[in-house]
Design an enzyme around this catalytic site. Structure first.
Site, PDB file in Angstrom:
ATOM      1  N   ASP A   2       0.837  -1.202   0.000  1.00  0.00           N
ATOM      2  CA  ASP A   2       0.000   0.000   0.000  1.00  0.00           C
ATOM      3  C   ASP A   2       0.873   1.254   0.000  1.00  0.00           C
ATOM      4  OD1 ASP A   2      -2.332   1.383  -0.063  1.00  0.00           O
ATOM      5  OD2 ASP A   2      -2.894   0.981   2.020  1.00  0.00           O
ATOM      6  N   HIS A  19       2.776   3.117  -8.918  1.00  0.00           N
ATOM      7  CA  HIS A  19       2.600   1.672  -9.175  1.00  0.00           C
ATOM      8  C   HIS A  19       3.840   1.128  -9.890  1.00  0.00           C
ATOM      9  CE1 HIS A  19      -1.373   2.020  -7.679  1.00  0.00           C
ATOM     10  NE2 HIS A  19      -1.905   2.597  -8.737  1.00  0.00           N
ATOM     11  N   SER A  47      -7.160  -5.911  -4.948  1.00  0.00           N
ATOM     12  CA  SER A  47      -8.249  -6.484  -4.168  1.00  0.00           C
ATOM     13  C   SER A  47      -9.544  -6.468  -4.974  1.00  0.00           C
ATOM     14  CB  SER A  47      -8.454  -5.690  -2.874  1.00  0.00           C
ATOM     15  OG  SER A  47      -9.091  -4.467  -3.154  1.00  0.00           O
ATOM     16  N   ARG A  53     -11.973   1.461  -8.508  1.00  0.00           N
ATOM     17  CA  ARG A  53     -11.153   2.645  -8.800  1.00  0.00           C
ATOM     18  C   ARG A  53     -11.457   3.149 -10.210  1.00  0.00           C
ATOM     19  NH1 ARG A  53      -5.209   2.207  -6.058  1.00  0.00           N
ATOM     20  NH2 ARG A  53      -5.957   1.553  -4.014  1.00  0.00           N
ATOM     21  N   LEU A 113      11.252 -20.480  -3.617  1.00  0.00           N
ATOM     22  CA  LEU A 113      10.201 -19.624  -3.058  1.00  0.00           C
ATOM     23  C   LEU A 113       8.874 -19.833  -3.782  1.00  0.00           C
ATOM     24  CD1 LEU A 113       9.350 -17.056  -1.322  1.00  0.00           C
ATOM     25  CD2 LEU A 113       9.972 -15.720  -3.347  1.00  0.00           C
ATOM     26  N   ARG A 175      -5.137  -1.996   8.705  1.00  0.00           N
ATOM     27  CA  ARG A 175      -6.359  -2.748   8.398  1.00  0.00           C
ATOM     28  C   ARG A 175      -5.977  -4.022   7.654  1.00  0.00           C
ATOM     29  NH1 ARG A 175      -7.950   2.437   6.881  1.00  0.00           N
ATOM     30  NH2 ARG A 175      -7.222   2.186   4.746  1.00  0.00           N
TER      31      ARG A 175
HETATM   32  C1  IPE Z   1      -1.276   0.151  -3.510  1.00  0.00           C
HETATM   33  O1  IPE Z   1      -1.127   1.517  -3.596  1.00  0.00           O
HETATM   34  C2  IPE Z   1      -1.322  -0.486  -4.861  1.00  0.00           C
HETATM   35  C3  IPE Z   1      -2.596  -1.132  -5.230  1.00  0.00           C
HETATM   36  C4  IPE Z   1      -3.678  -1.181  -4.486  1.00  0.00           C
HETATM   37  C5  IPE Z   1      -2.638  -1.761  -6.526  1.00  0.00           C
HETATM   38  P1  IPE Z   1      -2.373   2.470  -3.582  1.00  0.00           P
HETATM   39  O2  IPE Z   1      -2.783   2.740  -4.988  1.00  0.00           O
HETATM   40  O3  IPE Z   1      -3.438   1.954  -2.692  1.00  0.00           O
HETATM   41  O4  IPE Z   1      -1.746   3.801  -2.981  1.00  0.00           O
HETATM   42  P2  IPE Z   1      -2.416   4.849  -1.992  1.00  0.00           P
HETATM   43  O5  IPE Z   1      -3.037   4.102  -0.869  1.00  0.00           O
HETATM   44  O6  IPE Z   1      -3.422   5.625  -2.778  1.00  0.00           O
HETATM   45  O7  IPE Z   1      -1.278   5.696  -1.552  1.00  0.00           O
HETATM   46 MG    MG Z   2      -4.084   2.284  -0.787  1.00  0.00          MG
END
Ligand code: IPE
Ligand code: MG
Length: 220
Positions: A2, A19, A47, A53, A113, A175
């Site tokens: 995250d 990303h 997720s 999104r 692994l 969380r």
């Molecule tokens: C995590 O980073 C990557 C994925 C969920 C794919 P976020 O995109 O959730 O980054 P924040 O939480 O907005 O900083």
């Molecule tokens: Mg996030």
């Protein structure tokens, strides 16, 4: 994993850059886990809820996933890494489904692994798909209702329901966010403020040291 978005935003960059940078952290962590003999590493890449999104970001994430898989698969093979992708793949395009299947196949006999990528995964989805399978078995007479126990449920869950020792979540959030719910029942939890793109070998070592200091009693 995250904090990719916030990592980018704090640098005045578009979220997708975060990303992209996050992939570098994945490379480091996968290599390090292989080197120190971690048995299994499960990465929560996407997720069930991330689908909500903006379309463009989701499209970009899936594209990055496929491109990275293709780029890394031979290196993973050389490193003796075995791959499994868990999650509801039905929403993915044909290209991605085939890319995942062929990478899994290529790496399937590797003994190092075990790398698990959770994509379009949700702990609630996992339990639901297990319940459906067991209900079918029950209907067809394959299993009696009284024979449905924890071990049978576990058998139908992703990763055979096997327990996770340590959960690491980055970026200061504390969380579970619908990750492996059953499998996390007795996991040690570790939270760090570091954004995922900045997570490296040293950060992982810190998490492992914290884990080593925990007294695990499993309720006993
Ligand atoms: C995590 O980073 C990557 C994925 C969920 C794919 P976020 O995109 O959730 O980054 P924040 O939480 O907005 O900083
Ligand atoms: Mg996030």
């Amino acid at each position: 994993m995250d904090g990719n978005g916030r990592w980018a935003e704090s640098r005045g960059l578009p979220r997708v850059k975060g990303h992209h940078q996050g992939v570098n952290a994945v490379r480091k962590v996968v290599k390090y886990c292989g080197d120190i003999g971690v048995e299994r590493l499960t990465l929560f890449a996407l997720s069930s809820e991330n689908k909500g999104r903006p379309k463009e970001e989701v499209k970009w994430l899936l594209k990055l996933f496929l491109a990275t898989l293709k780029l890394e698969v031979n290196k993973l093979n050389k490193a003796n890494v075995c791959l499994e992708v868990i999650g509801d793949m039905s929403m993915f395009g044909k290209q991605l489904q085939e890319g995942v299947a062929s990478a899994e196949k290529l790496l399937s006999s590797n003994t190092g692994l075990k790398l698990v990528i959770a994509a379009n995964y949700g702990g609630k989805w996992d339990i639901t798909q297990a319940v459906r399978k067991i209900a079918e078995l029950n209907k067809s007479g394959g299993v009696r209702t009284s024979a449905i126990d924890e071990s049978l449920i576990a058998q139908h869950l992703c990763l055979s329901g096997s327990p996770v020792d340590l959960l690491i979540r980055t970026s200061g959030e504390q969380r579970i966010s619908n990750f492996l719910l059953w499998q996390l029942a007795y996991s040690e939890l570790y939270f760090t403020d570091t954004f995922w793109p900045d997570f490296d070998e040293r950060c992982l070592e810190e998490a492992l040291q914290s884990f080593e200091g925990r007294a695990r009693r499993f309720g006993r």
